[in-house]
Design a protein around this motif. Structure first.
Motif, PDB file in Angstrom:
ATOM      1  N   ASP A   1     -34.424 -31.842  18.249  1.00 44.83           N
ATOM      2  CA  ASP A   1     -34.427 -31.272  16.892  1.00 44.83           C
ATOM      3  C   ASP A   1     -33.198 -30.397  16.681  1.00 44.83           C
ATOM      4  N   MET A   2     -32.940 -29.508  17.652  1.00 41.34           N
ATOM      5  CA  MET A   2     -31.842 -28.560  17.510  1.00 41.34           C
ATOM      6  C   MET A   2     -30.495 -29.263  17.510  1.00 41.34           C
ATOM      7  N   LYS A   3     -30.351 -30.309  18.313  1.00 41.54           N
ATOM      8  CA  LYS A   3     -29.078 -31.029  18.370  1.00 41.54           C
ATOM      9  C   LYS A   3     -28.748 -31.656  17.023  1.00 41.54           C
ATOM     10  N   LYS A   4     -29.752 -32.157  16.325  1.00 41.78           N
ATOM     11  CA  LYS A   4     -29.509 -32.732  15.001  1.00 41.78           C
ATOM     12  C   LYS A   4     -28.983 -31.668  14.030  1.00 41.78           C
ATOM     13  N   ILE A   5     -29.493 -30.455  14.152  1.00 35.93           N
ATOM     14  CA  ILE A   5     -29.042 -29.362  13.296  1.00 35.93           C
ATOM     15  C   ILE A   5     -27.636 -28.910  13.687  1.00 35.93           C
ATOM     16  N   THR A   6     -27.395 -28.748  14.979  1.00 32.26           N
ATOM     17  CA  THR A   6     -26.074 -28.291  15.413  1.00 32.26           C
ATOM     18  C   THR A   6     -25.000 -29.332  15.119  1.00 32.26           C
ATOM     19  N   ASP A   7     -25.353 -30.621  15.144  1.00 30.85           N
ATOM     20  CA  ASP A   7     -24.382 -31.655  14.790  1.00 30.85           C
ATOM     21  C   ASP A   7     -23.893 -31.480  13.352  1.00 30.85           C
ATOM     22  N   VAL A   8     -24.808 -31.121  12.471  1.00 32.42           N
ATOM     23  CA  VAL A   8     -24.410 -30.851  11.079  1.00 32.42           C
ATOM     24  C   VAL A   8     -23.506 -29.632  11.017  1.00 32.42           C
ATOM     25  N   LEU A   9     -23.874 -28.576  11.714  1.00 32.15           N
ATOM     26  CA  LEU A   9     -23.133 -27.320  11.635  1.00 32.15           C
ATOM     27  C   LEU A   9     -21.733 -27.430  12.232  1.00 32.15           C
ATOM     28  N   VAL A  10     -21.564 -28.258  13.238  1.00 23.96           N
ATOM     29  CA  VAL A  10     -20.232 -28.466  13.806  1.00 23.96           C
ATOM     30  C   VAL A  10     -19.275 -29.003  12.745  1.00 23.96           C
ATOM     31  N   ARG A  11     -19.798 -29.788  11.804  1.00 26.03           N
ATOM     32  CA  ARG A  11     -18.952 -30.377  10.759  1.00 26.03           C
ATOM     33  C   ARG A  11     -18.591 -29.384   9.656  1.00 26.03           C
ATOM     34  N   HIS A  12     -19.166 -28.178   9.698  1.00 25.29           N
ATOM     35  CA  HIS A  12     -18.923 -27.189   8.638  1.00 25.29           C
ATOM     36  C   HIS A  12     -18.511 -25.866   9.292  1.00 25.29           C
ATOM     37  N   PRO A  13     -17.254 -25.749   9.682  1.00 26.80           N
ATOM     38  CA  PRO A  13     -16.828 -24.588  10.474  1.00 26.80           C
ATOM     39  C   PRO A  13     -16.864 -23.258   9.743  1.00 26.80           C
ATOM     40  N   HIS A  14     -17.090 -23.266   8.425  1.00 28.46           N
ATOM     41  CA  HIS A  14     -17.180 -21.990   7.702  1.00 28.46           C
ATOM     42  C   HIS A  14     -18.584 -21.412   7.733  1.00 28.46           C
ATOM     43  N   VAL A  15     -19.560 -22.160   8.254  1.00 29.85           N
ATOM     44  CA  VAL A  15     -20.957 -21.716   8.275  1.00 29.85           C
ATOM     45  C   VAL A  15     -21.262 -21.072   9.629  1.00 29.85           C
ATOM     46  N   TRP A  16     -21.742 -19.838   9.586  1.00 26.59           N
ATOM     47  CA  TRP A  16     -22.152 -19.124  10.786  1.00 26.59           C
ATOM     48  C   TRP A  16     -23.646 -19.316  11.017  1.00 26.59           C
ATOM     49  N   VAL A  17     -24.055 -19.122  12.260  1.00 21.82           N
ATOM     50  CA  VAL A  17     -25.439 -19.362  12.664  1.00 21.82           C
ATOM     51  C   VAL A  17     -26.052 -18.053  13.147  1.00 21.82           C
ATOM     52  N   LEU A  18     -27.139 -17.649  12.513  1.00 18.31           N
ATOM     53  CA  LEU A  18     -27.930 -16.519  12.996  1.00 18.31           C
ATOM     54  C   LEU A  18     -29.236 -17.087  13.508  1.00 18.31           C
ATOM     55  N   THR A  19     -29.449 -16.980  14.811  1.00 16.47           N
ATOM     56  CA  THR A  19     -30.667 -17.513  15.404  1.00 16.47           C
ATOM     57  C   THR A  19     -31.560 -16.369  15.872  1.00 16.47           C
ATOM     58  N   ASP A  20     -32.755 -16.335  15.337  1.00 17.57           N
ATOM     59  CA  ASP A  20     -33.750 -15.308  15.659  1.00 17.57           C
ATOM     60  C   ASP A  20     -34.670 -15.886  16.724  1.00 17.57           C
ATOM     61  N   ASP A  21     -34.430 -15.470  17.966  1.00 20.26           N
ATOM     62  CA  ASP A  21     -35.143 -16.026  19.118  1.00 20.26           C
ATOM     63  C   ASP A  21     -36.239 -15.098  19.632  1.00 20.26           C
ATOM     64  N   MET A  22     -36.808 -14.301  18.745  1.00 18.12           N
ATOM     65  CA  MET A  22     -37.741 -13.251  19.157  1.00 18.12           C
ATOM     66  C   MET A  22     -38.950 -13.785  19.921  1.00 18.12           C
TER      67      MET A  22
END
Length: 400
Positions: free
Chosen positions: A185-206
């Motif tokens: 699941d996460m790889k599918k999301i990160t694949d999208v984000l790699v294509r958009h270098p202006h988008v930052w990722v905030l991951t809440d791993d609480m």
């Protein structure tokens, strides 16, 4: 003329805190109320952590630390990220805050300008959109349906990204749904984000360590190392370590971002409690056998609650991978009438009916951005959960 700032008109008080306060108020009035709205483990802080706090006080560690955390705690956080997540951070790339909430708030305040967009999958933790609004950003909510396991669709993410997108906020396992992203699941999301270098990722791993049935937690920068240079990995002591009242959250991220967050914190709260920081060092570096024992109890409670709610007329409750919440659909109750003849028009009506009719306090799904659902926390005793679910079953059966 009001003294209050216009920015307050953009936000609302936390619905989860409001419902917990309402339950306490009714109890004080003598009502028999079961509160299932608070996201707080009912287990005590581990004894070795408490001892570490006592020893820190005896050593005189009761003074200010650096504004965003002591060197000792920052090093313990670096070690945790390396050991558990395969992420390398220097202490200058770590921020310690008064709970994870402050860390998230600092990040939004340090990075958002008016009109910047933040993508937030729903259901979401209630504070995400309001933090964005306080920082004059624009929340962009993407609904994630129960039939899709409450997991973000990569195509929907791709479609939501614009030139103004500044962040995406990810939370796995999730508050409120308990849904967890598998590595696939996460790889599918990160694949999208790699294509958009202006988008930052905030991951809440609480809820990283609160997982069941062999589910394996993963975090975005671990799955896709190319994202680490634009990812803020947030975590904290509250949930898995049973340290909610100690108020310690932490994050690892690029130095420039951490420096900006430090500036915000230095002019607001400054350092978190020195005693809580010393206790957190002991927690991060110490034994974790208590987690397995706690998770065994949580899993049993989860299974009990899911089973009993799925037997309630009008409810459908999926089994979550982690955290200590369930997020059942109450679509089958919408449009029905209560014994008093009131029509249940939405999930807020449903939880109000549960509270008024049976004395069970839950939180309605609209507060989390996805209806018709409600959230129940199963971080309380089995006996209490059984009684609460019996009451909900009785309330559902009484509708027509």
């Amino acid at each position: 003329m009001s003294i209050l700032a216009q920015r307050l008109g953009r936000i609302r008080p936390s619905p989860t805190i409001a419902m917990s306060a309402k339950a306490r108020e009714l109890k004080a009035q003598g009502r028999d109320v079961i509160g299932l709205s608070a996201g707080e483990p009912d287990f005590d802080t581990p004894a070795h952590v408490i001892r570490a706090a006592e020893e820190a006080m005896a050593r005189g560690e009761t003074r200010y630390t650096d504004p965003d955390g002591s060197p000792e705690l920052k090093q313990a956080v670096c070690d945790k990220f390396r050991r558990e997540n395969g992420l390398e951070y220097a202490t200058a790339e770590v921020s310690i805050g008064t709970g994870g909430k402050q860390v998230l708030y600092n990040a939004m305040m340090a990075t958002l300008d008016p009109g910047d967009e933040v993508i937030i999958p729903a259901p979401y933790w209630v504070s995400y959109p309001d933090m964005v609004l306080l920082a004059e950003g624009t929340p962009v909510v993407i609904p994630c349906r129960q039939e899709d396991r409450f997991i973000l669709d990569p195509g929907a993410l791709e479609a939501a990204i614009t030139p103004r997108t500044r962040w995406i906020i990810l939370n796995s396992p999730s508050n409120p749904s308990g849904a967890g992203y598998t590595r696939e699941d996460m790889k599918k999301i990160t694949d999208v984000l790699v294509r958009h270098p202006h988008v930052w990722v905030l991951t809440d791993d609480m809820y990283e360590h609160l997982v069941y049935d062999g589910f394996r937690f993963c975090t975005p920068a671990e799955v896709e190392p190319a994202l680490q240079e634009r990812t803020l990995t947030v975590n904290g002591m509250s949930k898995a370590y049973c340290m909610t009242g100690w108020r310690i959250g932490f994050a690892g991220g690029p130095k420039d971002l951490i420096t900006g967050m430090r500036t915000i914190q230095s002019q607001s709260t400054s350092n978190p409690c020195s005693i809580s920081q010393a206790a957190s060092v002991a927690a991060l570096n110490g034994p974790r056998d208590f987690m397995e024992a706690n998770n065994t109890v949580f899993r049993e409670r989860r299974d009990l609650v899911c089973s009993m709610l799925n037997q309630a007329n009008g409810l459908s409750c999926p089994t979550p991978e982690g955290a200590f919440y369930v997020y059942p659909s109450c679509a089958g109750l919408i449009g029905r009438r209560t014994p008093d003849g009131e029509v249940l028009e939405n999930d807020e009506d449903v939880v109000r009916y549960f509270l008024d009719g049976e004395g069970v306090a839950a939180v309605h799904g609209e507060a989390f951005g996805l209806s018709p659902h409600f959230r129940i926390s199963y971080a309380t005793s089995t006996e209490v959960l059984e009684e609460a679910c019996r009451r909900i079953q009785r309330a559902c059966a009484a509708t027509r």
